[in-house]
Design an enzyme around this catalytic site. Sequence first.
Site, PDB file in Angstrom:
ATOM      1  N   THR A   1      -9.144  -1.477 -13.778  1.00 35.68           N
ATOM      2  CA  THR A   1     -10.942  -2.975 -14.198  1.00 35.68           C
ATOM      3  C   THR A   1     -10.856  -3.241 -15.325  1.00 35.68           C
ATOM      4  OG1 THR A   1     -12.411  -1.313 -13.289  1.00 35.68           O
ATOM      5  CG2 THR A   1     -11.589  -2.212 -12.245  1.00 35.68           C
TER       6      THR A   1
ATOM      7  N   TYR B   1      -8.873  16.347   4.323  1.00 36.49           N
ATOM      8  CA  TYR B   1      -7.962  15.229   4.399  1.00 36.49           C
ATOM      9  C   TYR B   1      -8.105  14.860   6.183  1.00 36.49           C
ATOM     10  CZ  TYR B   1      -4.539  12.681   1.977  1.00 36.49           C
ATOM     11  OH  TYR B   1      -3.562  11.666   0.378  1.00 36.49           O
TER      12      TYR B   1
END
Length: 625
Positions: A322, A528
């Site tokens: 970005t 996870y």
Amino acid sequence: MSSKSEQKPSVAKGTGATVKLSTTLDPSVPKKISSAIPKQRQKLLKWNGWGYKDSRFLYQDGTIVFTGDRYPIGGKVSLPHFRDYVIENFKVDLADRREGVPIPNDFPTPVPCPDFLQDMHQHQIECTQNGEDRLIRCHGQTLHDMHMMRTGTFKRIPDVVLFPTSHDQVVQIVTAANQYNVVLIPFGGGTSVSGSVTCPEDEPRPIAALDTSQMNRLLWIDRQNLIACFEAGIVGQDLEREMRQLGYTVGHEPDSYEFSTLGGWVATRASGMKKNVYGNIEDLLVRVKMVTSKGVLERNLAVPRVSCGPDFNHMVLGSEGTLGVITEVVIKIRPLPQVKRYGSLVFPDFGSGVRCLREVARERLQPASIRLIDNEQFVFGQALKIPGGSLAVVAEKLKKTYLTRVKRLQLDRIAIATLLFEGREDQVKQHESKIFAIAKQHGGFSAGSSNGEKGYILTFVIAYIRDLALDYSIVAESFETSVSWDRCETLCINVKSCVRKECAKHNIQHYLISCRVTQTYDAGACVYFYFGFNHAGFENPVTIYEEIENKARDEILASGGSISHHHGIGKIRSRWYPQSVSDVGVQLYKATKRELDPNNVFAAGNLIPSELQDAKESACLKAKL
């Protein structure tokens, strides 16, 4: 510092004599790397799935096999236990395969950008508007991305693909993009699971995918100071192979390292399985060069630490395309370890394993990798075992007897930790002894090195299972977080409970929700989660999945977890960014964005939710169109 990617011996003055400082730069570099991944990725890799085209799970001749010879379970070895597991837990008919649509012949017409393309031609920057090349670079590896590819429902793809070969060419591309109002989306290995490379559907300007794959040179290596400089497009497996040939390792090994790139690691603040010894990417990073719309951002020294105001390396880390394009990275390297050894531990339950890992972290005894899987993943991993002969069957029965009658463990509760040690022989032996002693205090005991090695290697195969799942009406994905030790076990319990409740609301009966602790720190751990369900009879299964994952993410934050540990934010987690960094943090990021990219050419739409984009910025862009 000069923009050229070279270092020369310096001269020290001030002692009455001129002394040439030593240099340890290797004369054999710069070196162009022959990559394992070709420029036309679709020749080797799946266009609508994970990994190599010749590597996949298939149901054939009454069993499930894994094709190809790139992984230990390959070679079409029968996996009957996995077949039985899939049928029993997901209630699928393996004879009813629903493969996705073939790669299309027609593609969206590119948004015109003739002046920009002419500029690329004048500066000899390779580019293409071939539809297939554009399609390959319109997505990462989210469930949404894969569903979009397999159903042919993609809406926006890049209008042109660029292949710069150097930092200077990237500078020219960024200059031209600002001049001709073209959006740039850097594309590395295409392994993003955050939607970060997905083209914004409502972007009216031309979009150029800036493919960094041809920028993969080893620019220099400094053996004395143990640092090396690479171009950002080098793929992880290529980088590690080159270093190993020279007697070194970087040691950064994310699950995606076969395909992801060095620049992508920096852009997403990546973490690897062996971070305990080698560090996460922010620990490995010495210096980074990024091309912004305002010029090149780079620190002018490659020293171990500097107190010189805010560290601009951290503006680049996690920027997710970005703010600019990462072109060159200086990273730490280490001599190859003398010993590499695997291990495994069995615990009576997941909570005991968490407490053991916490004590190992407290004592600063973490091996290169230490990971803990819950019972659901243990059962899943057992299903992937390659069956042996009659002796192997007997041995397996003896193991179960030992666990249940001697150790008095319940097989439906046990948890397993896998270990990887790297270092000197004496260090590894000492490490093993201390960790096994701590495990014993928490009811754990050694289960041997072969189980640890199999568990570690299977990590690279698990990602292929989702493609098989999609063939049989199962949607599945993983998501991760980091959490403090005191909340780790509770967070795991809460998130699993949340997913089960949401499945009940949607009347989902056949599903899997499991978790593992994958990285540990002084103050906490990375967790996870793996979630998948049979969506037969459901409309919009990906939408349902995303709704449930969003609820799980809300629960993660409510339970003290983070928005992400290493996957990054991209577009799919941007809604939680403001509450994670505060309003002031959002404004600081936006101010940086406006300063470095005033024309918003790096308009991937990551990090900041679309509704929080500046109205002034949007009005300015519309005025330019």
